[in-house]
Design a protein around this motif. Structure first.
Motif, PDB file in Angstrom:
ATOM      1  N   THR A   1       0.854  -1.188   0.000  1.00 55.15           N
ATOM      2  CA  THR A   1       0.000   0.000   0.000  1.00 55.15           C
ATOM      3  C   THR A   1       0.890   1.239   0.000  1.00 55.15           C
ATOM      4  O   THR A   1       2.076   1.171   0.341  1.00 55.15           O
ATOM      5  CB  THR A   1      -0.911   0.005   1.230  1.00 55.15           C
ATOM      6  OG1 THR A   1      -0.082   0.064   2.409  1.00 55.15           O
ATOM      7  CG2 THR A   1      -1.758  -1.257   1.288  1.00 55.15           C
TER       8      THR A   1
ATOM      9  N   TYR B   1       0.878   3.654   2.028  1.00 52.99           N
ATOM     10  CA  TYR B   1       1.339   3.939   3.393  1.00 52.99           C
ATOM     11  C   TYR B   1       2.588   3.116   3.707  1.00 52.99           C
ATOM     12  O   TYR B   1       3.582   3.655   4.218  1.00 52.99           O
ATOM     13  CB  TYR B   1       0.235   3.626   4.403  1.00 52.99           C
ATOM     14  CG  TYR B   1       0.684   3.790   5.841  1.00 52.99           C
ATOM     15  CD1 TYR B   1       0.588   5.018   6.480  1.00 52.99           C
ATOM     16  CD2 TYR B   1       1.226   2.716   6.549  1.00 52.99           C
ATOM     17  CE1 TYR B   1       1.004   5.181   7.791  1.00 52.99           C
ATOM     18  CE2 TYR B   1       1.652   2.867   7.859  1.00 52.99           C
ATOM     19  CZ  TYR B   1       1.542   4.094   8.472  1.00 52.99           C
ATOM     20  OH  TYR B   1       1.978   4.242   9.758  1.00 52.99           O
TER      21      TYR B   1
ATOM     22  N   SER C   1      -0.294  12.367   2.894  1.00 55.05           N
ATOM     23  CA  SER C   1      -1.755  12.388   2.937  1.00 55.05           C
ATOM     24  C   SER C   1      -2.287  13.816   2.873  1.00 55.05           C
ATOM     25  O   SER C   1      -3.328  14.078   2.245  1.00 55.05           O
ATOM     26  CB  SER C   1      -2.249  11.698   4.215  1.00 55.05           C
ATOM     27  OG  SER C   1      -1.847  12.408   5.368  1.00 55.05           O
TER      28      SER C   1
ATOM     29  N   LEU D   1      -2.241  15.024  -0.781  1.00 55.34           N
ATOM     30  CA  LEU D   1      -3.375  14.511  -1.557  1.00 55.34           C
ATOM     31  C   LEU D   1      -4.662  15.222  -1.168  1.00 55.34           C
ATOM     32  O   LEU D   1      -5.510  15.504  -2.028  1.00 55.34           O
ATOM     33  CB  LEU D   1      -3.515  13.008  -1.329  1.00 55.34           C
ATOM     34  CG  LEU D   1      -2.335  12.133  -1.757  1.00 55.34           C
ATOM     35  CD1 LEU D   1      -2.612  10.680  -1.428  1.00 55.34           C
ATOM     36  CD2 LEU D   1      -2.023  12.294  -3.223  1.00 55.34           C
ATOM     37  N   ASN D   2      -4.826  15.513   0.113  1.00 56.86           N
ATOM     38  CA  ASN D   2      -6.039  16.180   0.577  1.00 56.86           C
ATOM     39  C   ASN D   2      -6.099  17.630   0.095  1.00 56.86           C
ATOM     40  O   ASN D   2      -7.137  18.090  -0.404  1.00 56.86           O
ATOM     41  CB  ASN D   2      -6.090  16.124   2.102  1.00 56.86           C
ATOM     42  CG  ASN D   2      -7.343  16.770   2.653  1.00 56.86           C
ATOM     43  OD1 ASN D   2      -8.450  16.385   2.289  1.00 56.86           O
ATOM     44  ND2 ASN D   2      -7.185  17.753   3.522  1.00 56.86           N
TER      45      ASN D   2
ATOM     46  N   VAL E   1      -7.228  15.545  -4.693  1.00 53.68           N
ATOM     47  CA  VAL E   1      -7.037  14.435  -5.628  1.00 53.68           C
ATOM     48  C   VAL E   1      -8.244  13.514  -5.546  1.00 53.68           C
ATOM     49  O   VAL E   1      -8.594  13.018  -4.481  1.00 53.68           O
ATOM     50  CB  VAL E   1      -5.743  13.662  -5.297  1.00 53.68           C
ATOM     51  CG1 VAL E   1      -5.603  12.442  -6.188  1.00 53.68           C
ATOM     52  CG2 VAL E   1      -4.537  14.572  -5.452  1.00 53.68           C
ATOM     53  N   ARG E   2      -8.870  13.261  -6.689  1.00 51.18           N
ATOM     54  CA  ARG E   2     -10.097  12.470  -6.732  1.00 51.18           C
ATOM     55  C   ARG E   2     -10.174  11.717  -8.060  1.00 51.18           C
ATOM     56  O   ARG E   2      -9.550  12.126  -9.043  1.00 51.18           O
ATOM     57  CB  ARG E   2     -11.319  13.373  -6.583  1.00 51.18           C
ATOM     58  CG  ARG E   2     -11.472  14.357  -7.735  1.00 51.18           C
ATOM     59  CD  ARG E   2     -12.452  15.458  -7.407  1.00 51.18           C
ATOM     60  NE  ARG E   2     -12.731  16.308  -8.555  1.00 51.18           N
ATOM     61  CZ  ARG E   2     -11.925  17.279  -8.967  1.00 51.18           C
ATOM     62  NH1 ARG E   2     -10.797  17.541  -8.304  1.00 51.18           N
ATOM     63  NH2 ARG E   2     -12.239  18.018 -10.005  1.00 51.18           N
TER      64      ARG E   2
ATOM     65  N   ALA F   1       1.466   7.969  -5.092  1.00 51.77           N
ATOM     66  CA  ALA F   1       0.353   8.253  -4.188  1.00 51.77           C
ATOM     67  C   ALA F   1      -0.895   8.680  -4.958  1.00 51.77           C
ATOM     68  O   ALA F   1      -2.014   8.263  -4.631  1.00 51.77           O
ATOM     69  CB  ALA F   1       0.762   9.336  -3.191  1.00 51.77           C
ATOM     70  N   VAL F   2      -0.723   9.509  -5.981  1.00 51.72           N
ATOM     71  CA  VAL F   2      -1.874   9.955  -6.780  1.00 51.72           C
ATOM     72  C   VAL F   2      -2.483   8.770  -7.528  1.00 51.72           C
ATOM     73  O   VAL F   2      -3.711   8.601  -7.570  1.00 51.72           O
ATOM     74  CB  VAL F   2      -1.452  11.069  -7.746  1.00 51.72           C
ATOM     75  CG1 VAL F   2      -2.609  11.433  -8.674  1.00 51.72           C
ATOM     76  CG2 VAL F   2      -1.005  12.302  -6.974  1.00 51.72           C
TER      77      VAL F   2
ATOM     78  N   ASP G   1      -2.355   5.672  -6.637  1.00 54.03           N
ATOM     79  CA  ASP G   1      -2.998   4.795  -5.658  1.00 54.03           C
ATOM     80  C   ASP G   1      -4.341   5.358  -5.221  1.00 54.03           C
ATOM     81  O   ASP G   1      -5.303   4.612  -5.040  1.00 54.03           O
ATOM     82  CB  ASP G   1      -2.073   4.620  -4.456  1.00 54.03           C
ATOM     83  CG  ASP G   1      -2.620   3.655  -3.427  1.00 54.03           C
ATOM     84  OD1 ASP G   1      -2.571   2.437  -3.670  1.00 54.03           O
ATOM     85  OD2 ASP G   1      -3.104   4.117  -2.375  1.00 54.03           O
ATOM     86  N   ARG G   2      -4.414   6.665  -5.049  1.00 60.63           N
ATOM     87  CA  ARG G   2      -5.661   7.294  -4.620  1.00 60.63           C
ATOM     88  C   ARG G   2      -6.737   7.174  -5.705  1.00 60.63           C
ATOM     89  O   ARG G   2      -7.920   6.970  -5.411  1.00 60.63           O
ATOM     90  CB  ARG G   2      -5.412   8.771  -4.295  1.00 60.63           C
ATOM     91  CG  ARG G   2      -6.651   9.616  -4.035  1.00 60.63           C
ATOM     92  CD  ARG G   2      -7.354   9.209  -2.749  1.00 60.63           C
ATOM     93  NE  ARG G   2      -6.524   9.449  -1.573  1.00 60.63           N
ATOM     94  CZ  ARG G   2      -6.498  10.595  -0.901  1.00 60.63           C
ATOM     95  NH1 ARG G   2      -7.249  11.607  -1.292  1.00 60.63           N
ATOM     96  NH2 ARG G   2      -5.734  10.720   0.160  1.00 60.63           N
ATOM     97  N   LEU G   3      -6.340   7.252  -6.964  1.00 58.28           N
ATOM     98  CA  LEU G   3      -7.312   7.312  -8.054  1.00 58.28           C
ATOM     99  C   LEU G   3      -7.604   5.959  -8.679  1.00 58.28           C
ATOM    100  O   LEU G   3      -8.561   5.821  -9.432  1.00 58.28           O
ATOM    101  CB  LEU G   3      -6.809   8.268  -9.143  1.00 58.28           C
ATOM    102  CG  LEU G   3      -6.475   9.684  -8.671  1.00 58.28           C
ATOM    103  CD1 LEU G   3      -6.037  10.526  -9.840  1.00 58.28           C
ATOM    104  CD2 LEU G   3      -7.672  10.306  -8.002  1.00 58.28           C
TER     105      LEU G   3
END
Length: 401
Positions: free
Chosen positions: A162, A164, A187, A190-191, A195-196, A214-215, A217-219
């Motif tokens: 992950t 993290y 984090s 991204l917040n 980022v969505r 990270a981007v 992974d978030r998307l």
């Protein structure tokens, strides 16, 4: 605003839930050390003192399991359970550790290991022969067992990659390579950048690919990312390698440009892309020309996409002048897009903050610093850890009007 969220244009990028050939895997050893090793089919993996085994035993297995090395073979172990420790009246005040507290010598322990004794049997023998073990508190006994298990156990755990875990691994290994970006700082980036899924983002990542990873992974791949760097070829991004994404799926959502090709007045200078009339080319030469043309077309397509604008955010983690980076790339951002700049040093962001306040198109620039305190969470033993990192870097956030 076109955020690229149409179902027909979305590219799903998923990590495999099982270990596959070519994956880079994180191994957590009994002493808490985490190592990264590439798993190749028909190869042998060595984890130092823990032992070695055949990589084929891991291929196809899910992440997150624990194993023990027994005669170069793996034995799956159940997860460790937390146990309550009963309070007693014992104290450590009468303990006097000396040379003869543990009569079991190093040579005798080595003989036991060569004879095939299990780690638990060696630890049990040490406890039985320890002169002061009964005088210890229950907490001290538990710590003693943990120290011995870290020394003799052949157990290891496979960590799921992950973002993290990957960020924490790199921060402990070499925090300078990821520009001191801690998990909480990442984090917050991204917040603040909002980022969505379905978004389009410009990223300047000199943190070994941590921000790009990270981007993504978030998307989950439902996005479009253009990464700007100072390399003539696509950067290696060692952090991204640990995420084990499918390369074909990754190429659909992530494109890279260097600073020269990201300029609108750039005039490409390259070798001929088409065969010269009248010349005879071998198959190898034709393949080289075709590969060169595909690469050139991809760069031109990415440039056109960048210059078309409409991006939803700009994330910067670079050692170069932040104001020049923001000024060069902010024209391609859509209205109300977020700008997030990370730096290891406060002064560089303070200068950027002062410059952005003078320009009306940057709304409410602000600087923040994260603070993280880790806790040990165990039954009856929950408390803050004694040591922690000093800083995870500083962040500047602004909105483009």
């Amino acid at each position: 605003m076109d955020n690229g969220s149409d179902a027909g244009n979305a590219h799903h990028l998923r990590r495999n839930s099982t270990i596959q050939h070519g994956h880079t895997v994180l191994f957590k050893l009994p002493n808490g050390e985490v190592r990264s090793t590439k798993v190749e089919k028909d190869s042998t993996l060595s984890l130092g003192r823990v032992g070695s085994f055949f990589a084929n035993e891991l291929i196809g297995q899910p992440y997150g399991l624990s194993y023990e090395v027994c005669d170069r073979k793996l034995k799956r172990l159940p997860p460790l359970a937390m146990q309550d420790i009963a309070e007693t009246d014992a104290t450590n005040e009468l303990i006097n550790d000396g040379d003869f507290v543990q009569p079991l010598t190093v040579a005798e322990i080595e003989d036991m290991k060569k004879s095939g004794f299990h780690a638990s049997e060696i630890i049990k023998t040490q406890i039985e022969q320890h002169a002061n073990y009964s005088l210890k508190t229950e907490y001290s006994k538990e710590k003693y067992k943990q120290r011995k298990e870290a020394k003799y156990s052949k157990r290891f755990e496979i960590i799921e990659p992950t973002i993290y875990e990957v960020c924490d691994y790199w921060f402990r290994k070499d925090h300078h390579r990821i520009r001191d970006i801690r998990t909480d700082t990442l984090s917050q980036m991204l917040n603040l950048a909002n980022v969505r899924p379905g978004g389009k983002y410009i990223i300047v990542d000199e943190a070994s690919g941590l921000v790009v990873s990270a981007v993504l992974d978030r998307l989950g791949g439902e996005c479009r990312i253009i990464s700007i760097n100072d390399s003539d070829s696509p950067p290696a991004y060692p952090v991204l390698n640990l995420m084990n994404y499918d390369k074909k799926g990754l190429a659909k959502v992530l494109s890279t440009l260097n600073w020269a090709t990201a300029r609108e007045d750039y005039v490409p200078v390259h070798a001929p892309l088409d065969p010269t009339p009248g010349c005879v080319y071998s198959e190898r030469q034709r393949a080289r020309l075709d590969k060169r043309k595909v690469a050139s077309d991809a760069v031109m397509k990415t440039r056109s996409e960048l210059f078309a604008g409409g991006f939803d955010g700009l994330l910067v983690a670079s050692e170069y002048d932040s104001f020049q980076i923001v000024e060069a790339l902010s024209p391609y951002l859509a209205g109300s897009a977020s700008i997030v700049v990370q730096s290891q040093f406060l002064q560089s962001l303070a200068d950027l903050h002062a410059q952005m306040r003078q320009i009306p198109r940057y709304l409410a620039p602000s600087i923040s610093e994260g603070w993280l305190r880790r806790y040990q969470v165990l039954p009856g033993r929950t408390h803050p850890t004694m040591n922690t990192s000093g800083s995870g870097g500083f962040l500047l956030h602004a909105i483009k009007v």
